[in-house]
Scaffold this motif. Structure first.
Motif, mmCIF file in Angstrom:
data_model
loop_
_atom_site.group_PDB
_atom_site.id
_atom_site.type_symbol
_atom_site.label_atom_id
_atom_site.label_comp_id
_atom_site.label_asym_id
_atom_site.label_seq_id
_atom_site.Cartn_x
_atom_site.Cartn_y
_atom_site.Cartn_z
ATOM 1 N N ALA A 39 1.078 19.697 -8.232
ATOM 2 C CA ALA A 39 0.375 19.459 -9.603
ATOM 3 C C ALA A 39 -0.001 17.975 -9.667
ATOM 4 C CB ALA A 39 1.432 19.564 -10.539
ATOM 5 N N PHE A 40 0.743 16.923 -9.220
ATOM 6 C CA PHE A 40 0.662 15.676 -9.040
ATOM 7 C C PHE A 40 -0.867 15.353 -8.371
ATOM 8 C CE2 PHE A 40 0.905 11.653 -6.339
ATOM 9 C CZ PHE A 40 0.292 10.798 -7.219
ATOM 10 N N SER A 91 0.836 -1.243 -0.123
ATOM 11 C CA SER A 91 -0.013 -0.023 -0.049
ATOM 12 C C SER A 91 0.923 1.322 -0.043
ATOM 13 C CB SER A 91 -0.957 0.020 1.195
ATOM 14 O OG SER A 91 -1.744 1.093 1.195
ATOM 15 N N TYR A 92 1.970 1.308 0.854
ATOM 16 C CA TYR A 92 2.667 2.405 0.804
ATOM 17 C C TYR A 92 3.596 2.666 -0.413
ATOM 18 C CZ TYR A 92 2.209 3.544 6.004
ATOM 19 O OH TYR A 92 1.785 3.808 7.020
ATOM 20 N N LEU A 93 3.984 1.644 -0.947
ATOM 21 C CA LEU A 93 4.891 1.528 -2.469
ATOM 22 C C LEU A 93 3.748 1.956 -3.482
ATOM 23 C CD1 LEU A 93 7.005 -1.756 -2.097
ATOM 24 C CD2 LEU A 93 7.741 0.756 -1.374
ATOM 25 N N LEU A 94 2.616 1.743 -3.443
ATOM 26 C CA LEU A 94 1.622 2.105 -4.345
ATOM 27 C C LEU A 94 1.328 3.558 -4.584
ATOM 28 C CD1 LEU A 94 -0.265 1.089 -6.659
ATOM 29 C CD2 LEU A 94 -2.235 1.065 -4.634
ATOM 30 N N ASP A 95 1.587 4.286 -3.333
ATOM 31 C CA ASP A 95 1.459 5.865 -3.533
ATOM 32 C C ASP A 95 2.581 6.296 -4.117
ATOM 33 O OD1 ASP A 95 -1.026 5.789 -1.812
ATOM 34 O OD2 ASP A 95 0.371 5.459 0.066
ATOM 35 N N ASN A 99 3.964 12.517 -17.999
ATOM 36 C CA ASN A 99 4.176 13.977 -18.236
ATOM 37 C C ASN A 99 5.606 14.143 -18.598
ATOM 38 O OD1 ASN A 99 1.629 15.196 -17.645
ATOM 39 N ND2 ASN A 99 1.825 13.762 -15.979
ATOM 40 N N THR A 100 6.514 13.404 -18.861
ATOM 41 C CA THR A 100 7.925 13.390 -19.053
ATOM 42 C C THR A 100 8.554 14.372 -18.344
ATOM 43 O OG1 THR A 100 7.365 14.955 -20.832
ATOM 44 C CG2 THR A 100 7.533 12.579 -21.592
ATOM 45 N N ILE A 101 8.448 14.384 -17.252
ATOM 46 C CA ILE A 101 8.956 15.115 -16.023
ATOM 47 C C ILE A 101 10.117 14.332 -15.665
ATOM 48 C CG2 ILE A 101 8.910 16.469 -13.780
ATOM 49 C CD1 ILE A 101 5.830 16.677 -14.448
ATOM 50 N N SER A 102 11.484 15.036 -15.758
ATOM 51 C CA SER A 102 12.618 14.183 -15.388
ATOM 52 C C SER A 102 13.208 14.756 -13.866
ATOM 53 C CB SER A 102 13.797 14.455 -16.511
ATOM 54 O OG SER A 102 14.908 13.720 -16.190
ATOM 55 N N HIS A 103 12.600 14.202 -13.014
ATOM 56 C CA HIS A 103 13.141 14.529 -11.488
ATOM 57 C C HIS A 103 13.342 13.175 -10.668
ATOM 58 C CE1 HIS A 103 13.433 18.790 -10.478
ATOM 59 N NE2 HIS A 103 12.254 19.063 -11.650
ATOM 60 N N SER A 104 14.393 13.061 -10.067
ATOM 61 C CA SER A 104 14.694 12.110 -9.166
ATOM 62 C C SER A 104 13.939 12.265 -7.987
ATOM 63 C CB SER A 104 16.244 11.850 -9.017
ATOM 64 O OG SER A 104 16.671 12.896 -8.025
ATOM 65 N N LEU A 109 2.919 8.432 -8.187
ATOM 66 C CA LEU A 109 3.890 9.443 -8.450
ATOM 67 C C LEU A 109 4.792 9.162 -9.583
ATOM 68 C CD1 LEU A 109 4.869 12.431 -8.044
ATOM 69 C CD2 LEU A 109 6.360 11.518 -6.066
ATOM 70 N N ILE A 110 5.645 8.120 -9.620
ATOM 71 C CA ILE A 110 6.240 7.873 -10.630
ATOM 72 C C ILE A 110 5.628 7.791 -12.008
ATOM 73 C CG2 ILE A 110 7.907 6.204 -11.580
ATOM 74 C CD1 ILE A 110 8.502 5.318 -8.639
ATOM 75 N N THR A 111 4.515 7.015 -12.101
ATOM 76 C CA THR A 111 3.681 7.198 -13.245
ATOM 77 C C THR A 111 3.380 8.377 -13.862
ATOM 78 O OG1 THR A 111 2.694 4.966 -12.578
ATOM 79 C CG2 THR A 111 1.618 6.196 -14.235
ATOM 80 N N TYR A 112 2.926 9.361 -12.955
ATOM 81 C CA TYR A 112 2.592 10.682 -13.322
ATOM 82 C C TYR A 112 3.859 11.485 -13.804
ATOM 83 C CZ TYR A 112 1.810 15.702 -12.806
ATOM 84 O OH TYR A 112 1.558 16.906 -12.858
ATOM 85 N N LEU A 113 4.805 11.349 -13.344
ATOM 86 C CA LEU A 113 6.427 11.817 -14.000
ATOM 87 C C LEU A 113 6.519 11.239 -15.230
ATOM 88 C CD1 LEU A 113 8.473 11.882 -10.678
ATOM 89 C CD2 LEU A 113 7.146 13.852 -11.661
ATOM 90 N N GLU A 114 6.353 9.831 -15.382
ATOM 91 C CA GLU A 114 6.585 9.291 -16.734
ATOM 92 C C GLU A 114 5.772 10.000 -17.771
ATOM 93 O OE1 GLU A 114 6.790 5.126 -15.746
ATOM 94 O OE2 GLU A 114 8.596 5.194 -15.011
#
Length: 298
Positions: free
Chosen positions: A58-59, A27-31, A42-47, A35-40
């Motif tokens: 924004a997410f 459950s914790y990892l899913l959150d 929207n092609t947002i390159s942030h670590s 966020l990672i899916t949102y970045l991918e």
């Protein structure tokens, strides 16, 4: 640090240092994965180290379109926990969610069944069916012991201490507690164990598991849900119920009949008494009875 490495490290931290169950870790990892899916997308390159408050906001704004306030709050809380972990490990100096407030939500009162509802559900079990006695024992244990569904499916033969009148339960974070079990409930468990389970060809890995499917393997959580939903449909019960409904009913009925809140907390395995206090949502007729019976000015 890349996202996949951060997820692996966070997962190990939750399992080993926090001692959380597999379901809680997922459950914790899913959150974070959302966020990672949102970045991918929207092609947002942030670590995990460089992502900032603006991107997180924004997410959450985007995610909130499809989430109710309770789910939004859960998402924000999950992400806060992830970034707090990064701070704890000295990967970051700040948490980008510190200035993001969760939506206000009221505490949700659990759904409960009446004693008649529970009796009707158990009476609807077809005891001529090969799994009938097992299902009867399952519902009796859920209601008389107030177990979580995962605690029920993981219950072992070696956890039965019937001479002492207890079950040894392994709950969240592998924390163990002893829960009383009524003699009648013991009887139903023993009927299943001695007359039904003994005739099943049991899978080697599940020799110690109490409740088994017809192939001799441990029951899944989904199977318990299915058993209960099918019974609810059978008796035309106009309520949405789950295994947890039996746990809620267990606590509510004990409280209504005068049980001590601290005792209920111990039996449910709640770390905090505030979690147990949700069961103080007694109906007005019961409150009237309490004040008539116990107030000195009655």
């Amino acid at each position: 640090m890349k996202w996949h490495q951060a997820l692996e490290d966070y997962s190990m931290y939750l399992k080993i240092e926090r001692g959380l169950s597999v379901n809680s870790v997922s459950s914790y990892l899913l959150d974070v994965k959302k966020l990672i899916t949102y970045l991918e997308v929207n092609t947002i390159s942030h670590s995990p180290i460089t992502i900032d408050n603006v991107i997180i906001k924004a997410f959450i704004y985007e995610a909130a379109k499809n989430l109710n306030p309770r789910s939004q709050s859960r998402l924000i809380s999950g992400l806060k926990g992830f970034f707090n972990y990064l701070i704890f490990e000295d990967y970051r100096k700040d948490n980008p969610l510190d200035t993001i407030d969760s939506p206000r939500i009221g505490r949700k009162l659990p759904d409960t069944l009446s004693e008649n509802d529970i009796n009707n559900l158990i009476s609807a079990i077809d005891l001529t069916h090969p799994q009938g006695q097992r299902n009867k024992a399952i519902l009796e244990v859920l209601y008389s012991c107030g177990l979580r569904v995962s605690e029920l499916t993981n219950l072992k033969l070696s956890d039965l201490f019937f001479e002492e009148g207890f079950l040894k339960i392994t709950g969240k974070g592998d924390k163990q507690r002893f829960v009383p079990i009524l003699e009648d409930t013991q009887k139903y468990v023993l009927i299943y164990k001695n007359e039904i389970r003994n005739h099943i060809k049991i899978h080697p890995e599940h020799q110690d598991i109490l409740f088994l499917n017809r192939r001799g393997k441990q029951l899944t959580r989904a199977m318990i849900f299915t058993i209960i939903k099918d019974l609810a449909t059978k008796i035309k019960l106009d309520k949405t119920i789950s295994p947890h409904t039996f746990r809620h009913s267990f606590a509510t009925h004990l409280l209504e009949n005068g049980a001590d809140l601290r005792a209920i907390q111990l039996m449910l395995g709640h770390e905090s008494i505030t979690t147990t206090e949700i069961y103080t949502h007694l109906d007005r007729s019961h409150l009237t009875t309490v004040i008539n019976n116990f107030h000195p000015r009655k």
